[in-house]
Scaffold this motif. Sequence first.
Motif, PDB file in Angstrom:
ATOM      1  N   SER A 162      -1.863 -11.228   0.977  1.00 57.23           N
ATOM      2  CA  SER A 162      -2.046 -10.299   1.633  1.00 57.23           C
ATOM      3  C   SER A 162      -1.538  -8.974   0.775  1.00 57.23           C
ATOM      4  O   SER A 162      -2.218  -7.950   0.763  1.00 57.23           O
ATOM      5  CB  SER A 162      -1.223 -10.011   2.945  1.00 57.23           C
ATOM      6  N   VAL A 163      -0.467  -9.354  -0.015  1.00 57.92           N
ATOM      7  CA  VAL A 163      -0.104  -8.391  -0.911  1.00 57.92           C
ATOM      8  C   VAL A 163      -1.203  -8.027  -2.014  1.00 57.92           C
ATOM      9  O   VAL A 163      -1.490  -7.062  -2.300  1.00 57.92           O
ATOM     10  CB  VAL A 163       1.310  -8.903  -1.612  1.00 57.92           C
ATOM     11  N   ILE A 164      -1.651  -9.177  -2.541  1.00 60.86           N
ATOM     12  CA  ILE A 164      -2.688  -9.134  -3.370  1.00 60.86           C
ATOM     13  C   ILE A 164      -3.835  -8.204  -2.830  1.00 60.86           C
ATOM     14  O   ILE A 164      -4.429  -7.373  -3.727  1.00 60.86           O
ATOM     15  CB  ILE A 164      -3.040 -10.399  -4.130  1.00 60.86           C
ATOM     16  N   ALA A 165      -4.314  -8.569  -1.978  1.00 57.76           N
ATOM     17  CA  ALA A 165      -5.517  -7.886  -1.309  1.00 57.76           C
ATOM     18  C   ALA A 165      -4.947  -6.430  -0.968  1.00 57.76           C
ATOM     19  O   ALA A 165      -5.739  -5.420  -1.266  1.00 57.76           O
ATOM     20  CB  ALA A 165      -5.786  -8.452  -0.049  1.00 57.76           C
ATOM     21  N   GLY A 166      -3.930  -6.287  -0.342  1.00 58.66           N
ATOM     22  CA  GLY A 166      -3.487  -4.784  -0.220  1.00 58.66           C
ATOM     23  C   GLY A 166      -3.368  -4.009  -1.497  1.00 58.66           C
ATOM     24  O   GLY A 166      -3.784  -2.687  -1.683  1.00 58.66           O
ATOM     25  N   THR A 167      -2.807  -4.773  -2.650  1.00 60.88           N
ATOM     26  CA  THR A 167      -2.675  -3.948  -3.731  1.00 60.88           C
ATOM     27  C   THR A 167      -4.163  -3.738  -4.460  1.00 60.88           C
ATOM     28  O   THR A 167      -4.410  -2.533  -4.914  1.00 60.88           O
ATOM     29  CB  THR A 167      -1.902  -4.746  -4.915  1.00 60.88           C
ATOM     30  N   ALA A 168      -5.268  -4.615  -4.291  1.00 63.07           N
ATOM     31  CA  ALA A 168      -6.399  -4.223  -4.777  1.00 63.07           C
ATOM     32  C   ALA A 168      -7.174  -3.147  -3.965  1.00 63.07           C
ATOM     33  O   ALA A 168      -8.022  -2.380  -4.656  1.00 63.07           O
ATOM     34  CB  ALA A 168      -7.009  -5.491  -4.755  1.00 63.07           C
ATOM     35  N   LEU A 169      -6.660  -2.771  -2.795  1.00 65.06           N
ATOM     36  CA  LEU A 169      -7.277  -2.208  -1.852  1.00 65.06           C
ATOM     37  C   LEU A 169      -6.842  -0.650  -2.128  1.00 65.06           C
ATOM     38  O   LEU A 169      -7.551   0.312  -2.188  1.00 65.06           O
ATOM     39  CB  LEU A 169      -7.265  -2.294  -0.442  1.00 65.06           C
ATOM     40  N   MET A 170      -5.485  -0.523  -1.942  1.00 65.51           N
ATOM     41  CA  MET A 170      -4.942   0.859  -1.788  1.00 65.51           C
ATOM     42  C   MET A 170      -3.577   0.844  -2.797  1.00 65.51           C
ATOM     43  O   MET A 170      -2.706   1.600  -2.726  1.00 65.51           O
ATOM     44  CB  MET A 170      -4.366   1.115  -0.539  1.00 65.51           C
ATOM     45  N   GLY A 171      -3.447  -0.126  -3.889  1.00 65.18           N
ATOM     46  CA  GLY A 171      -2.214  -0.012  -4.760  1.00 65.18           C
ATOM     47  C   GLY A 171      -1.068  -0.335  -4.072  1.00 65.18           C
ATOM     48  O   GLY A 171      -1.020  -1.034  -3.374  1.00 65.18           O
ATOM     49  N   ALA A 172       0.049   0.366  -4.789  1.00 65.74           N
ATOM     50  CA  ALA A 172       1.261   0.218  -4.289  1.00 65.74           C
ATOM     51  C   ALA A 172       1.503   0.103  -2.724  1.00 65.74           C
ATOM     52  O   ALA A 172       2.160  -0.286  -2.217  1.00 65.74           O
ATOM     53  CB  ALA A 172       2.176   1.107  -5.097  1.00 65.74           C
ATOM     54  N   VAL A 173       0.870   1.370  -2.092  1.00 67.96           N
ATOM     55  CA  VAL A 173       1.029   1.505  -0.663  1.00 67.96           C
ATOM     56  C   VAL A 173       0.451   0.439  -0.115  1.00 67.96           C
ATOM     57  O   VAL A 173       0.787  -0.190   1.160  1.00 67.96           O
ATOM     58  CB  VAL A 173      -0.117   2.856  -0.521  1.00 67.96           C
TER      59      VAL A 173
END
Length: 398
Positions: A305-316
């Motif tokens: 989930s952290v990798i997917a969130g970083t790919a979608l919205m960066g650090a946020v």
Amino acid sequence: MPAWLPRAMVLALALYACFRLGSWAFDQLIGLLINVLIAFFLALAIEPAVSRMSARGMRRGLATFLVFLGVLIAGVGFVVLLGSMLAGQIVDMVEEFPKYLDSVINWVNQSFHTDLSRVEVQDSLLHSDWLQKYVQNSATGVLDISTTVLGGLFRLLTIFLFSFYFAADGPRLRRALCSVLPPARQAEVLRAWEIAVDKTGGYLYSRGLMALISGIAHYILLVILGVPYAPALAVWVGLVSQFIPTIGTYLAGALPMLIAFTVDPWYALWVLGFVVVYQQFENYALQPKLTSKTVDIHPAVAFGSVIAGTALMGAVGALIAIPAVATLQAFLGAYVKRYDVTDDPRMLGHGRGRRRGEPLLTRLRRSWRAPESNAGEGSDGAEGGQGAAGGPEDPAHA
């Protein structure tokens, strides 16, 4: 031409125009939507504290203001403390730079039998082309840096305003949202809201507790080693290691290693070893116990989930990915039908023919005796067969 064809063409063109307009509007408002999403999760994080203060008779707006004031004071204090530490350390490094340069020049002269001097090295550095180009590029980039800083401050103010309204007017927002839904849907929305508050607040509170433990542990190490600015470095390690997923621990440990290196190069190795050992202790002993009741998701799911969130919205996206996935998992868990698991050894990772609880030596002994018994039975059967077929007492033969 059929009568419906012109109307179909007009409808198709209108739909295409609406799609292009919506796509353009979404591209223009994506920054605002991300800010609203961050503000919503921030409001969910402070919802338990605000609700607890409101239940004791305090107005909800005042309770929200006090919570944000505490967060702001803590953030400003941390930035000022860390900034003063870095400024003092930079001044010390600039003052000690001639000594470092002299030691490096002496080592080069002794190792390579050269005759360098500090004046020649300084003149060559000051009159080099790359330094002049770097100064020119830095001068032209000052305006870009100031624009970025002002944009960041405006974005931070926008997030705080939206989160303040979401937290202060939480009950009114829920009533407005539920007023356009049937009663059954209202119960689902309220349940999802409650799960989101529990998971987000529990995630941040557990992270805060782990940041406190990590800061205290690193503070004790830095005090033992005699590294300067130990309190500020401990706060830095605690916050960065917990609120920046995956690489936060090693990013947080880089600054204490740098400061420890200025005291003694061996101290930097001690800090690195302690960071690695503490990370293993936190991953396998501390974090599962603290997050088991707040954010109960598998470590592999959290990492993905952290990798997917970083790919979608960066650090946020990396920051809000874990509470978002935990909320979704808890909400969908009520709609997944579960069954009793069969009592099969393969469920526990055992083989199909393996007996549970049987020692390994016993299984090896049985497998060793099995071929011998099969061979003995085969030979006996063969002898009996010969006697039965060709023996003189066979009635049929007689």
